[in-house]
Scaffold this motif. Sequence first.
Motif, mmCIF file in Angstrom:
data_model
loop_
_atom_site.group_PDB
_atom_site.id
_atom_site.type_symbol
_atom_site.label_atom_id
_atom_site.label_comp_id
_atom_site.label_asym_id
_atom_site.label_seq_id
_atom_site.Cartn_x
_atom_site.Cartn_y
_atom_site.Cartn_z
ATOM 1 N N LEU A 29 0.805 -1.219 0.000
ATOM 2 C CA LEU A 29 0.000 0.000 0.000
ATOM 3 C C LEU A 29 0.839 1.271 0.000
ATOM 4 C CD1 LEU A 29 -2.755 -1.131 2.539
ATOM 5 C CD2 LEU A 29 -2.854 -1.152 0.035
ATOM 6 N N ARG A 30 2.107 1.159 -0.443
ATOM 7 C CA ARG A 30 2.957 2.340 -0.541
ATOM 8 C C ARG A 30 3.254 2.636 -1.997
ATOM 9 N NH1 ARG A 30 6.798 3.161 4.611
ATOM 10 N NH2 ARG A 30 5.363 2.362 6.194
ATOM 11 N N PHE A 31 3.029 3.883 -2.368
ATOM 12 C CA PHE A 31 3.095 4.259 -3.778
ATOM 13 C C PHE A 31 4.423 3.929 -4.441
ATOM 14 C CE2 PHE A 31 -0.471 7.448 -3.076
ATOM 15 C CZ PHE A 31 -1.379 6.714 -3.806
ATOM 16 N N TYR A 78 -12.494 3.643 -2.781
ATOM 17 C CA TYR A 78 -11.245 4.265 -2.387
ATOM 18 C C TYR A 78 -10.351 4.453 -3.616
ATOM 19 C CZ TYR A 78 -7.246 5.817 0.304
ATOM 20 O OH TYR A 78 -6.207 6.580 0.798
ATOM 21 N N ARG A 80 -8.696 6.931 -4.517
ATOM 22 C CA ARG A 80 -7.467 7.704 -4.293
ATOM 23 C C ARG A 80 -6.228 6.829 -4.453
ATOM 24 N NH1 ARG A 80 -6.452 11.165 1.273
ATOM 25 N NH2 ARG A 80 -4.251 11.694 0.933
ATOM 26 N N PHE A 81 -6.270 5.615 -3.953
ATOM 27 C CA PHE A 81 -5.108 4.735 -4.058
ATOM 28 C C PHE A 81 -4.922 4.214 -5.476
ATOM 29 C CE2 PHE A 81 -3.156 0.493 -3.884
ATOM 30 C CZ PHE A 81 -1.933 0.832 -3.330
ATOM 31 N N ASP A 82 -5.999 3.696 -6.081
ATOM 32 C CA ASP A 82 -5.893 3.132 -7.433
ATOM 33 C C ASP A 82 -5.468 4.187 -8.444
ATOM 34 O OD1 ASP A 82 -7.043 0.466 -6.719
ATOM 35 O OD2 ASP A 82 -8.797 1.680 -6.280
ATOM 36 N N MET A 85 -1.833 4.863 -8.139
ATOM 37 C CA MET A 85 -1.028 3.797 -8.731
ATOM 38 C C MET A 85 -1.006 3.905 -10.266
ATOM 39 S SD MET A 85 0.692 1.606 -6.987
ATOM 40 C CE MET A 85 0.977 1.073 -5.295
ATOM 41 N N VAL A 188 -4.837 13.185 -5.664
ATOM 42 C CA VAL A 188 -3.833 12.168 -5.962
ATOM 43 C C VAL A 188 -2.510 12.807 -6.364
ATOM 44 C CG1 VAL A 188 -3.216 10.359 -7.612
ATOM 45 C CG2 VAL A 188 -5.485 10.373 -6.556
ATOM 46 N N ASP A 191 -0.792 13.815 -3.341
ATOM 47 C CA ASP A 191 -0.196 12.642 -2.697
ATOM 48 C C ASP A 191 1.166 12.340 -3.292
ATOM 49 O OD1 ASP A 191 -2.459 12.296 -1.134
ATOM 50 O OD2 ASP A 191 -3.305 10.726 -2.406
ATOM 51 N N GLU A 196 0.946 13.514 0.868
ATOM 52 C CA GLU A 196 0.076 12.360 1.100
ATOM 53 C C GLU A 196 -0.549 12.377 2.489
ATOM 54 O OE1 GLU A 196 0.290 7.459 0.882
ATOM 55 O OE2 GLU A 196 2.056 8.671 0.433
#
Length: 206
Positions: A29-31, A78, A80-82, A85, A188, A191, A196
């Motif tokens: 879970l870390r970019f 969620y 924001r994470f996808d 990535m 994003v 981030d 972030e």
Amino acid sequence: MTVFYHEGDLPEGLDLGASVAIDSETMGLRFRRDQLCVVQLSAGDGHAHVVRMARPGYDCPNLKKLLADPNVLKLFHYGRFDIGMFELHLGVTTSPVYCTKIASKLARTYTDRHGLKDLTRELLAVDLSKAQQSSDWGAATLSPEQLAYAASDVLHLHALKEKLDIMLAREGRDHLAKAAMAFLPHRVKLDLAGWEDCDIFAHSWA
């Protein structure tokens, strides 16, 4: 349900309609530490497409075109994470977007449980299994259990959006949701630029 498996990219000419549910699986879970391994998509028709990414080159022009298509709404939970990535590894800004987690936080203020499992259980009476959530998504071969898990994360997003939109309109917060979704790709970029863990809107009296 049918799960269509693709190596490296979506097939040429695949039409998933005007709105497509999207999720991703990564090594963590870390970019900048963890790699993007799998992207799964659904047109909301009960079927899913699972793409095992070709690392490290990520040569996937059809997927990139879809993510950046201004005429296709991308549904996430969620996001924001996808989206981060995709920006980092695929070099594309995903837009326009809709995030069921943001919608839930604005509409379901009677609870602090906004996970996908919680949403599908309450709003759709569907109980999702999270057994494969922490499995090795970088493996050379994905197991049937991994494919089924990946598919389950996108199969219900269209139905959740429909339910949440009704709640947002009922509570008079649909305009706030639209503004938040429009800002999400910019959040994003913050981030990835180093903000972030910082709320730039917050004020400290110290």
